[in-house]
Design a protein around this motif. Structure first.
Motif, mmCIF file in Angstrom:
data_model
loop_
_atom_site.group_PDB
_atom_site.id
_atom_site.type_symbol
_atom_site.label_atom_id
_atom_site.label_comp_id
_atom_site.label_asym_id
_atom_site.label_seq_id
_atom_site.Cartn_x
_atom_site.Cartn_y
_atom_site.Cartn_z
ATOM 1 N N ARG A 704 0.824 -1.391 -0.053
ATOM 2 C CA ARG A 704 -0.096 0.098 -0.031
ATOM 3 C C ARG A 704 0.590 1.617 -0.334
ATOM 4 N NH1 ARG A 704 -5.226 -1.774 1.372
ATOM 5 N NH2 ARG A 704 -6.239 0.811 1.491
ATOM 6 N N SER A 712 -4.274 5.440 2.698
ATOM 7 C CA SER A 712 -3.307 4.648 1.572
ATOM 8 C C SER A 712 -4.422 3.617 1.274
ATOM 9 C CB SER A 712 -2.363 4.377 3.012
ATOM 10 O OG SER A 712 -2.782 2.818 3.387
ATOM 11 N N HIS A 713 -3.701 3.354 0.348
ATOM 12 C CA HIS A 713 -4.360 2.371 -1.342
ATOM 13 C C HIS A 713 -3.301 1.835 -1.963
ATOM 14 C CE1 HIS A 713 -7.750 5.904 -1.572
ATOM 15 N NE2 HIS A 713 -6.759 6.165 -1.265
ATOM 16 N N ARG A 714 -3.685 0.145 -2.341
ATOM 17 C CA ARG A 714 -3.373 -1.080 -2.300
ATOM 18 C C ARG A 714 -3.138 0.004 -3.638
ATOM 19 N NH1 ARG A 714 -5.343 -7.014 -3.295
ATOM 20 N NH2 ARG A 714 -3.430 -7.817 -2.997
ATOM 21 N N LEU A 729 -1.241 2.871 -9.556
ATOM 22 C CA LEU A 729 -2.104 3.336 -8.088
ATOM 23 C C LEU A 729 -3.482 4.275 -8.532
ATOM 24 C CD1 LEU A 729 -2.136 4.248 -5.279
ATOM 25 C CD2 LEU A 729 -0.865 6.452 -5.573
ATOM 26 N N VAL A 731 -6.077 6.515 -7.679
ATOM 27 C CA VAL A 731 -6.664 7.593 -6.555
ATOM 28 C C VAL A 731 -7.610 8.608 -7.066
ATOM 29 C CG1 VAL A 731 -4.410 8.489 -6.438
ATOM 30 C CG2 VAL A 731 -5.650 9.099 -4.496
ATOM 31 N N GLU A 735 -7.424 13.431 -3.423
ATOM 32 C CA GLU A 735 -6.247 12.780 -2.371
ATOM 33 C C GLU A 735 -4.989 13.144 -2.619
ATOM 34 O OE1 GLU A 735 -7.677 9.577 -0.372
ATOM 35 O OE2 GLU A 735 -9.465 9.088 -2.403
ATOM 36 N N ARG A 761 -15.118 8.462 -9.725
ATOM 37 C CA ARG A 761 -13.352 7.401 -9.901
ATOM 38 C C ARG A 761 -13.823 6.692 -11.665
ATOM 39 N NH1 ARG A 761 -11.916 5.663 -5.407
ATOM 40 N NH2 ARG A 761 -10.799 4.503 -5.984
#
Length: 811
Positions: A704, A712-714, A729, A731, A735, A761
């Motif tokens: 992440r 936090s993002h995977r 990534l 996102v 952000e 998204r």
């Protein structure tokens, strides 16, 4: 006549006087083949021994020997001779032997010291035949270990100098020699697929003869094409002197084709690829290139290497074109479209050949690890392993890849190891004469149109003089065996083929459908006479992985299989995956590979057999779909590509190859694949990673990534399984406000590819350069998005704005 190479002879002599190895790069027409060997004969190091000149083709060997002997005022067999399989013209005074490449390997195997040989010259090495590569590797090994004074000269029109210096040594002298050439005009003339090829070839040739002075050279793929064009020209231009040049001609006819007509008439020489680089045809100013070549290719359907016709490569086409400019301005007519793509170079034969003969020679040399020899191109590991597996099955090598008693006895046969094993085993069947006749038939070029092996043998045995080449080959083998070529019966034919092709013994599953001992399926038309026999052996298949068509086969009995292979009488556990039952099914069987001669129930499934069967079933199906496993493989693939080979190869093919190592220990008690798929495969694979690497993994490629919003993002590492693809990534754009530059992984060496998302998204931008996006791409995105999503922040200056994970502004 002075040739360009003459100005380099002193340099070549001096190089080999000071150094045991040298490279000669001489362009076509330089005269290297015939001038260099004679010049070296009188050097101090060569006076006490013989020189060997290696030629890639039999016709080139004969012609080179004849030309050099004539230049000395002698006949072949005096100072200059030649030697090839089944033919030799050398005498007690011979000091220069022109040999084909396989002869050198046999000489080295018989006498690694090469007693009496002062030097070896490798001619036309750029053709990169398997025998030339092996011969050079063995000669270097002999030189370094036994004969430091042995001289080696590698020469060609084109050479990969850096690759050769890598095996010969950086200090090896390199001599360059320009050729002698004049301007050559190139014209293209594509053939019409709806018209007869020889007629179109003749038309193109006759038109070109009107436009260009001098003799003509037409380069065709083989003898059959030469004969067809010769017949066409005889009917349309009887005044032309049409000559042939190929390996089947007598030496005198070959030599006449190289020289201008004694009466001054205009000639057309129809030649195979021998005229491309190995010999010079005097008087040629016009080249017509058919654009095809015959190359040795391993054919799975026959298990032997045969000649295959394919489109010429660009390097060879340029060599052919150059033949028109040897003695004056010339013309080259290419019988294909100018836009037709050609591959740049021919691939070294070692990369595409059946390597069982190479494996056999390595075992004879006492080599178990091929990297102990110096290779210009190392043999591919998988192909070498397959070759060794075949030799073990034939009984020629043992499990340690050392020669067995049968393997040592097979050394005397100058043929493929399959057929050598057959010739050796034929003695126990009292069928050596039949084996000699069969081997000559299988190796011959005239079998392609004959489907019935038994009938083809009968025809030849009844009228041998009508098949002279087969007769010569069969009698030569019979002499070597010490028997007369008198065949009393064809009854042992099936057993002989089974000795050479044990993996192609097949058992009927249904009329016309057979299971091969190797495990594959093979088919015959139901109308075929053999479609209903219980067992047969296939001498030729079409090479398909499943459902291979059988082209030639002979029936075989159970009793004869058990007599040939006594191991068939032993019971063994057999486990197979049943798609219908969704589990492993076991029984005890007797047989050869997948050919089952008897079966009975198995009371208990041995754990090790269950594990092996599960592993094999997984290999056939591939790795189970598991995202965690996919991500782990991508992370390690990125590190291997970026940081080096200390990180393992975890491609799917590699992991399937080593399944026993990382997954096998966890399969105890499992008999269903669905249970395997529920295992934590990523954790099990991670556990197999060495601790020093595992301790660095998360720091180098984190699972992440924290973003400026505090979340936090995977990371998605699955794209990294493809070459040069970075992790991704995804996102929301909001952000990332304040992020000055794109984040990196792998110790800062790889920039993450950002998929910047809208509040819904959906992708707004894909970038690995965030700073550039803020400066150049963001203003346009802001103008479009602030109207569509007015409640979300779209600041003018994203670099100073507060990053947020919220989808709405705070009130």
């Amino acid at each position: 006549m002075t040739l360009p190479i003459d100005s380099r002879l002193d340099a070549i002599r001096d190089a080999l006087e000071r150094h045991p190895r040298a490279l000669l790069v001489a362009e076509p027409g330089a005269g290297k083949t015939t001038r260099v060997p004679l010049a070296l004969l009188e050097t101090p190091w060569a006076r006490e021994g013989r020189l060997l000149l290696l030629e890639p083709r039999r016709v080139a060997a004969r012609l080179a020997a004849g030309f050099m002997a004539e230049s000395l005022g002698e006949t072949v067999g005096e100072t200059v001779g030649y030697r090839m399989r089944g033919e030799s013209r050398v005498g007690p005074s011979t000091r220069l032997e022109v040999v084909t490449q396989g002869v050198l390997t046999r000489m080295l195997q018989d006498d690694p010291m090469l007693e009496g040989v002062a030097g070896v010259i490798f001619d036309e090495f750029h053709e990169r035949s398997l025998e030339a590569d092996l011969g050079l590797a063995l000669a270097l090994d002999a030189q370094q270990g036994l004969r430091e004074e042995l001289r080696l000269l590698v020469m060609s029109a084109t050479l990969d100098v850096d690759a050769l210096l890598g095996v010969l040594g950086a200090a090896t002298p390199v001599i360059d020699c320009p050729g002698r050439s004049f301007p050559v005009e190139t014209r293209y003339r594509a053939l019409n697929s709806r018209e007869e090829v020889p007629r179109q070839q003749a038309t193109a040739l006759l038109e070109a003869l009107e436009a260009q002075a001098g003799d003509a050279l037409v380069i065709l793929p083989g003898v059959a094409e030469i004969r067809r064009l010769a017949r066409e020209l005889a009917g349309r231009a009887p005044a032309l002197v049409v000559m042939e040049l190929h390996g089947r001609l007598p030496l005198d006819a070959q030599r006449r084709a190289l020289r201008p007509d004694v009466e001054g008439r205009r000639r057309v020489v129809l030649a195979t690829a021998i005229a491309e680089s190995s010999v010079t045809v005097d008087g040629v100013r016009l080249v017509v290139d058919a654009g095809q070549e015959r190359v040795p290719v391993f054919q799975p359907r026959s298990g032997l290497t045969r000649l295959e016709t394919r489109r010429v490569n660009r390097a060879s086409a340029d060599q052919r074109r150059g033949r028109a400019g040897r003695q004056g301005p010339g013309l080259c007519v290419r019988l294909w479209a100018e836009e037709q793509p050609l591959i740049p170079h021919g691939e070294p034969e070692i990369m595409q050949a059946d390597l069982s003969p190479l494996a056999f020679e390595l075992a004879r040399w006492g080599i178990r690890e091929p990297d102990r020899l110096a290779w210009v191109t190392p043999p591919p590991a998988a192909a070498l392993a397959a070759g060794r597996e075949l030799l073990v099955r034939l009984g020629v090598l043992d499990e340690a890849f050392l020669l067995t008693e049968r393997g040592r006895a097979s050394v005397r046969w100058p043929t493929h190891p399959r057929l050598a094993a057959m010739l050796e085993g034929a003695a126990e069947l009292e069928a050596r004469p039949l084996a000699c006749a069969l081997v000559a038939l299988l190796e011959g070029r005239a079998l392609d149109e004959e489907r019935d092996l038994e009938q083809a043998l009968k025809v030849r045995l009844e009228a041998p003089r009508a098949h002279r080449q087969w007769q010569r080959d069969a009698e030569r083998l019979a002499r070597l065996a010490g028997v007369a070529l008198r065949v009393a019966s064809l009854a042992p034919l099936g057993e002989l083929l089974a000795l050479a092709y044990p993996e192609r013994i097949a058992q009927q599953l249904a009329p016309g459908r057979f299971r091969l001992a190797s495990g594959g399926l093979a088919i015959l038309p139901e109308s075929h006479p053999l479609a209903h026999v219980e067992l047969l052996v296939a001498a030729e298949l079409d090479g398909q992985a499943s459902g291979a068509r059988i082209f030639r086969a002979v029936a075989l009995s159970r009793a004869r299989i058990e007599a040939l292979y006594p191991g068939c009488r032993e019971w063994r556990a057999s486990l197979e995956w049943s798609d219908e039952q969704g589990r492993l099914v076991g029984e005890q069987v007797r047989g050869l590979g997948a050919v089952v001669l008897a079966r009975r129930p198995l009371a208990r499934l041995p754990p090790e057999a269950v594990r092996a069967a599960l592993v094999e079933a997984l290999r056939r199906r591939g790795l189970p779909p598991d995202d965690d496993l996919l991500q782990l493989r991508g992370r390690v693939a990125l590190l291997r590509r970026t940081l080096g080979d200390e990180w393992p190869d975890w491609s799917e093919a590699s992991l399937l190859e080593i399944l026993e190592d990382w997954l096998g220990p966890h399969l105890d008690g499992i008999t269903r694949l669905e249970v395997v798929e529920r295992l934590p495969l990523a954790r099990l694979l991670l556990d197999s990673l060495a601790w020093p690497l595992r301790s660095r993994l998360d720091a180098l490629v984190p699972v992440r990534l924290a973003v400026p919003s505090g979340a936090s993002h995977r990371l998605d590492y699955s794209p990294c399984l493809e070459d040069d693809k970075p992790p991704v990534l995804a996102v929301k754009l909001q952000e990332c406000f304040g992020w000055q530059a794109s984040p990196c992984v792998a110790d800062g060496r790889v920039a993450v590819l950002l998929h910047l998302l809208s509040p819904a998204r959906r992708p707004l931008q894909v970038t690995a350069d965030l700073a550039s996006f803020w400066a150049n791409g963001y203003p346009a995105v802001r103008r479009e998005m602030r109207g569509r999503y007015p409640k979300h922040p779209w600041p003018e200056d994203p670099m100073t704005a507060e990053a947020t994970a919220r989808t709405k502004r705070r009130p």
